[in-house]
Design an enzyme around this catalytic site. Structure first.
Site, PDB file in Angstrom:
ATOM      1  N   ASP A   1       0.821  -1.323  -0.044  1.00  0.00           N
ATOM      2  CA  ASP A   1      -0.149  -0.484  -0.094  1.00  0.00           C
ATOM      3  C   ASP A   1       0.602   1.706  -0.074  1.00  0.00           C
ATOM      4  O   ASP A   1       0.346   1.689   0.776  1.00  0.00           O
ATOM      5  CB  ASP A   1      -0.849  -0.238   1.648  1.00  0.00           C
ATOM      6  CG  ASP A   1      -1.879  -1.304   1.258  1.00  0.00           C
ATOM      7  OD1 ASP A   1      -2.466  -1.833  -0.063  1.00  0.00           O
ATOM      8  OD2 ASP A   1      -1.491  -1.762   2.614  1.00  0.00           O
TER       9      ASP A   1
ATOM     10  N   HIS B   1      -4.041  -1.998  -6.513  1.00  0.00           N
ATOM     11  CA  HIS B   1      -3.390  -0.835  -7.451  1.00  0.00           C
ATOM     12  C   HIS B   1      -3.841   0.648  -7.608  1.00  0.00           C
ATOM     13  O   HIS B   1      -4.900   0.229  -8.230  1.00  0.00           O
ATOM     14  CB  HIS B   1      -2.331  -0.882  -8.239  1.00  0.00           C
ATOM     15  CG  HIS B   1      -1.021  -1.773  -7.603  1.00  0.00           C
ATOM     16  ND1 HIS B   1       0.273  -1.868  -8.762  1.00  0.00           N
ATOM     17  CD2 HIS B   1      -0.636  -2.206  -6.396  1.00  0.00           C
ATOM     18  CE1 HIS B   1       0.774  -2.530  -7.810  1.00  0.00           C
ATOM     19  NE2 HIS B   1      -0.040  -3.190  -6.903  1.00  0.00           N
TER      20      HIS B   1
ATOM     21  N   GLN C   1       2.265  -6.007  -3.039  1.00  0.00           N
ATOM     22  CA  GLN C   1       2.290  -5.821  -1.676  1.00  0.00           C
ATOM     23  C   GLN C   1       3.210  -4.698  -1.470  1.00  0.00           C
ATOM     24  O   GLN C   1       4.157  -4.103  -1.764  1.00  0.00           O
ATOM     25  CB  GLN C   1       2.787  -7.519  -1.634  1.00  0.00           C
ATOM     26  CG  GLN C   1       1.237  -8.169  -1.225  1.00  0.00           C
ATOM     27  CD  GLN C   1       1.335  -8.818  -2.561  1.00  0.00           C
ATOM     28  OE1 GLN C   1       2.177  -9.822  -2.711  1.00  0.00           O
ATOM     29  NE2 GLN C   1      -0.099  -8.845  -3.624  1.00  0.00           N
TER      30      GLN C   1
ATOM     31  N   SER D   1      -7.714  -1.462  -0.686  1.00  0.00           N
ATOM     32  CA  SER D   1      -8.148  -0.875  -2.252  1.00  0.00           C
ATOM     33  C   SER D   1      -9.059  -1.886  -2.047  1.00  0.00           C
ATOM     34  O   SER D   1      -9.507  -2.852  -3.594  1.00  0.00           O
ATOM     35  CB  SER D   1      -7.220  -0.734  -2.865  1.00  0.00           C
ATOM     36  OG  SER D   1      -6.188  -1.323  -3.146  1.00  0.00           O
TER      37      SER D   1
ATOM     38  N   ARG E   1     -10.465  -3.021   4.173  1.00  0.00           N
ATOM     39  CA  ARG E   1      -9.634  -3.152   6.114  1.00  0.00           C
ATOM     40  C   ARG E   1      -9.431  -2.499   6.391  1.00  0.00           C
ATOM     41  O   ARG E   1      -8.516  -1.280   5.805  1.00  0.00           O
ATOM     42  CB  ARG E   1      -9.432  -4.602   6.127  1.00  0.00           C
ATOM     43  CG  ARG E   1      -9.755  -5.720   6.013  1.00  0.00           C
ATOM     44  CD  ARG E   1      -9.148  -6.787   6.930  1.00  0.00           C
ATOM     45  NE  ARG E   1      -7.802  -7.348   5.644  1.00  0.00           N
ATOM     46  CZ  ARG E   1      -7.206  -8.075   5.503  1.00  0.00           C
ATOM     47  NH1 ARG E   1      -7.813  -8.823   6.779  1.00  0.00           N
ATOM     48  NH2 ARG E   1      -6.426  -8.694   5.136  1.00  0.00           N
TER      49      ARG E   1
ATOM     50  N   ARG F   1      -6.311   0.083   7.578  1.00  0.00           N
ATOM     51  CA  ARG F   1      -4.762  -0.382   7.487  1.00  0.00           C
ATOM     52  C   ARG F   1      -4.282   0.127   9.362  1.00  0.00           C
ATOM     53  O   ARG F   1      -4.806   1.723   9.569  1.00  0.00           O
ATOM     54  CB  ARG F   1      -3.997   0.786   6.725  1.00  0.00           C
ATOM     55  CG  ARG F   1      -4.574   0.000   4.794  1.00  0.00           C
ATOM     56  CD  ARG F   1      -3.617   1.035   4.088  1.00  0.00           C
ATOM     57  NE  ARG F   1      -4.575   0.591   3.175  1.00  0.00           N
ATOM     58  CZ  ARG F   1      -4.398   1.131   1.624  1.00  0.00           C
ATOM     59  NH1 ARG F   1      -4.038   2.715   1.869  1.00  0.00           N
ATOM     60  NH2 ARG F   1      -5.108   1.097   0.960  1.00  0.00           N
TER      61      ARG F   1
ATOM     62  N   LEU G   1       3.871  12.908   0.747  1.00  0.00           N
ATOM     63  CA  LEU G   1       4.288  13.735   2.089  1.00  0.00           C
ATOM     64  C   LEU G   1       3.692  14.796   2.361  1.00  0.00           C
ATOM     65  O   LEU G   1       3.043  15.369   3.362  1.00  0.00           O
ATOM     66  CB  LEU G   1       5.213  13.603   1.248  1.00  0.00           C
ATOM     67  CG  LEU G   1       6.140  15.220   1.813  1.00  0.00           C
ATOM     68  CD1 LEU G   1       6.824  14.809   3.437  1.00  0.00           C
ATOM     69  CD2 LEU G   1       6.829  16.235   1.153  1.00  0.00           C
TER      70      LEU G   1
END
Length: 430
Positions: A14, A42, A225, A300, A304, A306, A333
């Site tokens: 992610d 993605h 991943q 995505s 769930r 994160r 950022l």
């Protein structure tokens, strides 16, 4: 100038790989998915429109790019067709630009059924898989019983092999897991339907890539991943079932190491993780809530939430070494814009022995706490900035410190979800 670029995640996935692949693909000829399955999502944002891809290489949104799904990927033919149709609805037509390795293993309904049955039986000790059948499909590959994409070309052989495998899994599902059996006839019927849709895409993709390399075509290898989910080098057993590190490209495509070129690691400006497993810098306070909301930190693929935490410099150094990274790309950022102070983990402390770890202790992560540096936040908007000189000084200092810790340069900074929200610090394909 680099002919080929590897793009892979340095954390637990992610990290924003899809956006960076999409950003760099306009000047490439091929984009290659080399491992994983439709457990990876993605997310791309182009002109304000969000598109989520699970199997299809991200660069195919450009009409000049050829996509390869290579032998290291486990493929659900049904999910692949769904994705192709979704792209067609969004006016992206890829049927003549997508090639699928004949050697890639298939994910079929019995893999999903056994995946879910195992997780249910494990209860609170479950790994936390996506339930997409990825692990069982890789098991079949290693056990040499997998149905592969090339088997779709011969209906008689397909039906014979399928019957044997369905019987094998139904014995487990019914006798051990007390679940309903899977219908062999239904799977075969559905496979014969999708076969015609993807038949012309089935190729020897290693040969295609070898020819592309001979012709000096530009290739992007798109990872799924992240490094810390690698089956060999990740936080085992809370890992994926494939090699998400650089080594997975070689076995997953048939392309040799000297042809990989420039290896770009993607890292968020903070850290996230989905599912169970150790996470030394995890937060449980208002900062966690802030990062989740501002960073839209929801999977995505699964939806769930994160888990979130500060940037882990120890883990980042580990990823740099494991993958022989050429450089880093920092994403999200702008998510940190409103924080008064920002922390970076520079080492770990063992809660039992008080030992300080500067290197990643893969076997002892459950027993460590992070040692932090505290940096001032910039409290200014960075989203959409496209030039490094326009960033606040505190943001530049934060980036410079990450470079020092990782010991590789930062060549790209992402300041928002759109492909244009990007600062390019080094010419790659351009």
């Amino acid at each position: 100038m680099n002919t080929n670029i590897v793009i892979l995640g340095t954390q637990w996935g992610d990290e924003g790989k899809g956006k960076i692949v999409d950003f760099l693909s306009s000047n490439s000829s091929y984009v290659v998915r080399y491992h994983g399955g439709h457990n990876a999502g993605h997310t791309l944002v182009v002109n304000g429109k969000k598109i989520i891809l699970h199997l299809i290489p991200s660069g195919l949104l450009y009409p000049n790019v050829i996509g390869i799904i290579s032998n290291g990927v486990v493929i659900s033919p049904f999910e692949l067709v769904k994705e192709i149709r979704m792209l067609e609805k969004n006016n992206h037509f890829i049927n003549e630009r997508l090639f699928i390795s004949e050697s890639a293993p298939l994910i079929l309904p019995y893999h999903i059924a056994i995946d879910l049955a195992r997780e249910k039986q494990l209860g609170i000790n479950a790994i936390g898989t996506t339930g997409r059948g990825i692990g069982p499909a890789y098991e079949d590959k290693v056990a040499r019983r997998a149905l592969r994409v090339g088997d779709l070309k011969n209906t008689q052989k397909l039906s014979t092999k399928l019957k044997v495998i369905v019987d094998y899994y139904n014995h487990q599902l019914v006798s051990f897991y007390k679940q309903n059996p899977i219908s062999y006839k239904e799977i075969l019927k559905d496979l014969l339907k999708v076969k015609d849709l993807i038949y012309n895409m089935i190729k020897d993709t290693s040969a295609i890539l070898h020819k592309a390399i001979e012709d000096k075509k530009r290739i992007i290898f798109e990872g799924a991943q992240g490094t810390l989910l690698d089956i060999d080098h990740g936080t085992y057993p809370y890992v994926t079932s494939s090699n998400s590190t650089t080594g997975g490209i070689i076995t997953g495509t048939g392309v040799g190491p000297k042809n990989l070129g420039y290896i770009l690691g993607i890292t968020k400006a903070y850290t996230t993780r989905v599912g169970k497993g150790p996470f030394p810098t995890e937060l449980f306070d208002d900062i966690d809530s802030y990062l989740s909301k501002k960073g839209q930190e929801f999977g995505s693929t699964t939806g769930r939430k994160r888990r979130t935490g500060w940037l882990d410099g120890v883990a980042l150094r580990y990823s740099v070494k494991i993958n022989s990274l050429s450089a880093l790309c920092i994403t999200k950022l702008d998510v940190l814009d409103d924080l008064k102070e920002i922390k970076i983990c520079t080492s770990y402390k063992d809660v039992n022995t008080k030992k300080i770890y500067k290197d990643f202790p893969i076997f002892n992560l459950e027993d460590v706490t992070p040692v932090y540096e505290v940096h001032p936040g910039w409290m200014k908007k960075t989203s959409g900035i496209k030039k490094i000189e326009d960033l606040p000084k505190a943001a530049c200092n934060y980036i410079n410190r990450i470079e020092e810790i990782a010991q590789v340069p930062i060549d790209i900074i992402s300041t928002g979800p759109d492909r244009s929200d990007t600062i390019l610090l080094k010419s790659l394909f351009f």
